[in-house]
Design a protein around this motif. Structure first.
Motif, short mmCIF file in Angstrom:
data_model
loop_
_atom_site.label_atom_id
_atom_site.label_comp_id
_atom_site.label_asym_id
_atom_site.label_seq_id
_atom_site.Cartn_x
_atom_site.Cartn_y
_atom_site.Cartn_z
N PRO A 1 11.18 -2.66 -1.46
CA PRO A 1 9.72 -2.57 -1.50
C PRO A 1 9.16 -1.57 -0.49
CG PRO A 1 10.40 -4.86 -1.63
CD PRO A 1 11.63 -4.07 -1.32
N GLY A 2 9.75 -1.55 0.71
CA GLY A 2 9.30 -0.59 1.72
C GLY A 2 9.59 0.84 1.30
N ALA A 3 10.76 1.07 0.73
CA ALA A 3 11.11 2.42 0.29
C ALA A 3 10.19 2.91 -0.81
CB ALA A 3 12.56 2.45 -0.19
N LEU A 4 9.70 1.98 -1.64
CA LEU A 4 8.84 2.36 -2.77
C LEU A 4 7.41 2.67 -2.35
CD1 LEU A 4 10.09 -0.15 -5.51
CD2 LEU A 4 10.22 2.35 -5.60
N THR A 5 7.03 2.39 -1.11
CA THR A 5 5.67 2.71 -0.68
C THR A 5 5.41 4.22 -0.69
OG1 THR A 5 6.32 2.70 1.65
CG2 THR A 5 5.46 0.63 0.73
N GLY A 6 6.49 4.99 -0.63
CA GLY A 6 6.34 6.45 -0.66
C GLY A 6 6.64 7.07 -2.00
N VAL A 7 6.76 6.24 -3.05
CA VAL A 7 7.11 6.73 -4.39
C VAL A 7 5.92 6.58 -5.32
CG1 VAL A 7 8.57 6.29 -6.41
CG2 VAL A 7 9.57 6.25 -4.11
N GLY A 8 5.54 7.66 -6.00
CA GLY A 8 4.38 7.64 -6.90
C GLY A 8 4.72 7.58 -8.37
N GLU B 1 0.84 -1.20 0.00
CA GLU B 1 0.00 0.00 0.00
C GLU B 1 0.88 1.25 0.00
OE1 GLU B 1 -3.58 1.85 -0.36
OE2 GLU B 1 -3.24 -0.32 -0.26
N LYS B 2 0.53 2.21 -0.86
CA LYS B 2 1.25 3.48 -0.89
C LYS B 2 0.91 4.29 0.35
CE LYS B 2 3.27 3.01 -4.92
NZ LYS B 2 4.73 2.90 -5.04
N THR B 3 1.90 5.03 0.86
CA THR B 3 1.71 5.81 2.08
C THR B 3 1.86 7.29 1.77
OG1 THR B 3 4.05 5.63 2.63
CG2 THR B 3 2.58 3.94 3.53
N GLY B 4 1.24 8.13 2.55
CA GLY B 4 1.39 9.57 2.41
C GLY B 4 0.38 10.18 1.46
N GLY B 5 -0.08 11.36 1.79
CA GLY B 5 -1.09 12.02 0.97
C GLY B 5 -0.57 12.58 -0.34
N ASP B 6 0.76 12.87 -0.40
CA ASP B 6 1.35 13.46 -1.61
C ASP B 6 2.25 12.48 -2.35
OD1 ASP B 6 0.05 15.83 -1.24
OD2 ASP B 6 1.74 16.84 -0.25
N THR B 7 1.98 11.21 -2.24
CA THR B 7 2.84 10.19 -2.86
C THR B 7 2.96 10.40 -4.36
OG1 THR B 7 2.21 8.60 -1.17
CG2 THR B 7 3.18 7.71 -3.19
N ARG B 8 1.89 10.82 -5.00
CA ARG B 8 1.94 10.94 -6.46
C ARG B 8 2.90 12.02 -6.91
NH1 ARG B 8 -2.96 14.06 -5.58
NH2 ARG B 8 -3.10 15.87 -6.98
N PHE B 9 3.32 12.89 -5.99
CA PHE B 9 4.27 13.95 -6.36
C PHE B 9 5.73 13.55 -6.07
CE2 PHE B 9 0.32 16.20 -5.23
CZ PHE B 9 0.06 16.82 -6.43
N ALA C 1 5.73 -2.26 -10.69
CA ALA C 1 4.95 -3.28 -9.98
C ALA C 1 4.45 -2.78 -8.64
CB ALA C 1 5.80 -4.53 -9.80
N SER C 2 5.17 -1.84 -8.03
CA SER C 2 4.77 -1.31 -6.73
C SER C 2 3.60 -0.34 -6.83
CB SER C 2 5.96 -0.58 -6.08
OG SER C 2 6.12 0.72 -6.63
N GLY C 3 3.24 0.03 -8.06
CA GLY C 3 2.15 0.98 -8.23
C GLY C 3 2.63 2.40 -8.49
N ALA C 4 3.90 2.55 -8.86
CA ALA C 4 4.41 3.86 -9.26
C ALA C 4 4.28 4.01 -10.77
CB ALA C 4 5.88 4.00 -8.83
N LEU C 5 3.99 5.21 -11.21
CA LEU C 5 3.83 5.49 -12.64
C LEU C 5 5.19 5.40 -13.33
CD1 LEU C 5 1.93 6.65 -14.95
CD2 LEU C 5 2.90 8.89 -14.32
#
Length: 711
Positions: A603-610, A517-525, A630-634
């Motif tokens: 994998p843990g580091a990528l939870t905050g990457v969008g 699961e992605k974390t943080g409200g501004d992950t996409r940025f 695969a982690s859900g980052a664009l």
């Protein structure tokens, strides 16, 4: 009082030295110690009358002296260092007893005894103590001996006079060509004129050019250091010496962070010409040395790895044309073949699979795990670098060249003896990375054992594929079509009948573990970059994308996962990193860039990457990019310049909409698909689905089964 001088060729044992000093003091002697050891190697509490480190003294005389002394045998290395040291010579003349503490110091004690004929010269502590005691008991005898032996022998005096004359002349030359002199424009210009003087003997010109080049380097005139060697090569008639000077000029050019492509090509062409001449004369050793020089000049790290371009990638056939025209290179790469073809997979018992590599098993774990639990496979793993017998064989690239040219038959026997137990056991050998291990395993006839080699990307820009006997390889595996095309252009044999079967299979990756699961409200940025440890990753391209994004919205930031650049790799790498550090110094304090460093939990580091970037100029596959997707980052993939516009490239490996041609296109893609949370989540979910259904290990593993189990 009796004065004793101890000479050590290696670091003395502390306990032995301490006990000996106590005995000498008890006998009424003072003791000095000199030898090839570091000052810190000797306990200061020993209270020696005088201590002199010849290692430190050699360093004080400069790099030229250190290099010259390092080439000598151990006994002569001690004497060369002692002879040039005023303190040791003075101690040698004053000493009553000269003592060699080890075998390598015996020659130095003998030479000092030719000058100080009044002294006892002995090997070992016991004879030294006996000599001290004898002098104490017979003082009149030794007083008369001192009078009758007060001067060196005539032969020693003559040698000393000749050396002194040479030292005076050499000292004058060193002072006149010192870095301080060469640092000035007038000094550099004057000495370049001397090196280029007409009618100078070749060897004198070469010796002078090397001295001036070294002084120019130490004086900060690195461009001049290259030019003076280049000038000397131009005026040298001896072709072998000319090739050496050109090679030295090209290396000096690379060491200053520059690449004169024309100079470097001239250097490796000259080395190839020399190799051909030696090969025609039947001298495999010298031919191999020249071939090795040519290959290292053609494949330097600074040109292909620490640069944003590569002449090999631009035009493989043109770049390698001089090698293909070389008779020595043709002979070295000529197939030696195998007596019988590889056998079919066995029936009635498990396949015996040997998985091997040289120092890098990063991409093997999933493969090893799969076949460790496979009922139809018996697997073993061999790390060549950790094998005491195989490691020295695998490191000898030049020896392999010499063997291929018909020399050094013992190498083949050694390789056969070391590898045969592995080859006799295995039905199939899977060699990961086309480097040392691949060259070593094809050095011998594998018999009926099948040889499979996997090539990633790095190897294509090295000499190793050219040392591998392709006729002893059954299957050659690539992780991308673009790499297969490049390597086939470099190795035309791959397109001829009887060549190894070529396969393209993606790297083995466990992608499901990245679905968190992605974390943080501004992950996409948050834009992520995995790995920036080499120049080929071109992190400054990612920084440019970030700048464009922040012109629209300052919430965008860049997170870099992994180690920074290795500044020790080359001058070119340092030059690139200098520019990168300026970028980071500007952006890090504002929070626009965050360097996470190396982590075991990607994998843990990528939870905050969008958004996940591939900013590289070349890749074989780019696992980090696919893991990020695969982690859900664009995913945003630069059209890797080494392969852009070719039949196969990043655009054929990934979906077309992932790939961009410029930082501007990258920024546009990110801005459009991260404009809203919904847009970003939809696009990143589609990318994750594509990654998992295309490259996850359960999808890829059947291809490995077909390759390894079905033959």
């Amino acid at each position: 009082m009796t004065h004793v001088l101890l000479i050590a060729g290696t670091r003395p044992q502390a306990a032995v030295l301490k006990a000996s000093l106590e005995k000498f003091r008890a006998a009424g002697a003072t003791v000095e110690l000199a030898g090839l050891f570091a000052p810190d190697d000797i306990d200061p509490g020993l209270e020696l009358t005088r201590l002199r480190s010849l290692t430190e003294a050699a360093a004080e005389r400069g790099r030229t002296f250190e290099k010259r002394v390092a080439k000598l045998s151990a006994p002569r290395r001690v004497w060369a260092s002692a002879e040039r040291d005023r303190q040791v010579r003075g101690s040698g003349r004053r000493a009553h007893v000269l003592v060699a503490l080890d075998a390598t110091a015996v020659y130095t004690v003998w030479r000092l005894a030719q000058i100080n004929r009044r002294a006892h010269a002995v090997f070992g502590i016991a004879p030294a103590l006996k000599a001290v005691q004898d002098r104490h008991e017979r003082p009149l005898h030794y007083a008369l001996r001192a009078v009758t032996r007060s001067v060196p022998t005539p032969a020693t005096a003559a040698r000393t006079t000749q050396r002194a004359a040479r030292r005076v002349a050499g000292g004058a030359l060193r002072r006149a060509s010192s870095p301080a002199v060469l640092r000035t424009s007038l000094g550099a210009k004057s000495w370049r004129g001397v090196v280029a003087a007409p009618k100078m003997p070749d060897r004198l010109r070469a010796k002078l050019a090397r001295r001036i080049s070294l002084s120019m380097t130490e004086g900060g005139r690195r461009a001049g250091a290259t030019l003076v060697l280049k000038d000397a090569a131009r005026l040298t008639a001896d072709r072998a010496l000319r090739a050496d000077l050109l090679a030295e000029a090209a290396r000096a050019d690379l060491e200053r962070g520059h690449d004169d492509a024309a100079l470097r090509r001239s250097a490796y062409e000259a080395a190839l010409t020399t190799a051909d001449r030696w090969y025609a004369k039947g001298d495999a050793k010298k031919a191999a040395a020249s071939l090795s020089s040519a290959l290292t000049l053609a494949f330097p790290r600074a040109v292909h790895f620490d640069s944003l371009t590569s002449p090999l990638a631009e035009d493989p056939a043109g770049y390698l044309a001089p090698f293909r025209a070389s008779t020595a290179f043709q002979a070295m790469t000529a197939p030696r073949g195998r007596a019988v073809p590889a056998a079919a997979p066995p029936a009635g018992r498990p396949l015996r699979l040997l998985v091997t590599t040289y120092s890098n098993a990063n991409f093997l774990q999933s493969i090893r795990d799969r076949y460790a639990g496979h009922p139809g496979v018996e697997i073993r793993f061999l790390e060549v670098k950790e094998d005491e017998t195989l490691r020295p064989l695998a490191r000898g690239a030049q020896r392999m060249m010499e063997y291929a040219l018909g020399g050094r038959p013992g190498l083949g026997d050694q390789a056969e003896q070391a590898l045969r137990p592995h080859l006799d056991w295995a039905d199939t050998v899977f060699v990961d990375w086309c480097t040392n291990a691949a060259a070593l395993f094809t050095l011998v006839d594998p018999g009926t054992t099948r040889i499979v080699v996997r090539l990633h990307s790095y190897e294509a820009f090295t000499l190793w594929p050219h040392l591998m006997d392709l006729d002893r390889v059954d299957d050659l595996v690539f992780v991308g079509d673009h790499l297969r095309d490049l390597v086939a252009d470099c190795l035309p044999r791959l397109r001829e009948p009887g060549a190894p079967a070529l396969h393209v299979i993606a790297n083995a990756m466990d992608l499901k573990r990245f679905r968190q699961e992605k974390t943080g409200g501004d992950t996409r940025f948050t834009v992520g970059l995995i790995g920036a440890g080499v120049v080929a990753k071109d992190p400054r391209w990612a920084v440019e994308v970030l700048r464009l994004l922040r012109e629209h919205d300052e919430r965008y930031r860049l997170v870099v996962i992994g180690s920074g650049l290795d500044r020790k790799a080359s001058a070119a790498a340092r030059a690139y990193d200098d520019l990168l550090q300026r970028d980071l110094a500007e952006l890090e304090p504002t929070g626009a860039v965050r360097l996470l460093g190396r982590t075991e939990d990607v994998p843990g580091a990528l939870t905050g990457v969008g958004v996940i970037l591939s900013s590289s100029v070349r890749e074989s596959f780019h696992c980090g990019l696919v893991e990020g997707a695969a982690s859900g980052a664009l995913p945003v993939v630069r059209d890797w310049p080494f392969f852009a516009g070719k039949e196969h490239s990043a655009r054929t490996l990934f979906p077309a909409d992932w790939v961009v041609g410029s930082p501007g296109e990258a920024a546009d893609r990110i801005l459009a698909l991260t404009a809203t949370e919904e847009t970003w989540r939809k696009a990143s979910a589609e990318a994750a689905e594509h990654a998992l259904t295309t490259w996850d290990w359960p999808v890829i593993s059947p291809a490995f089964d077909r390759l390894l189990l079905e033959g």
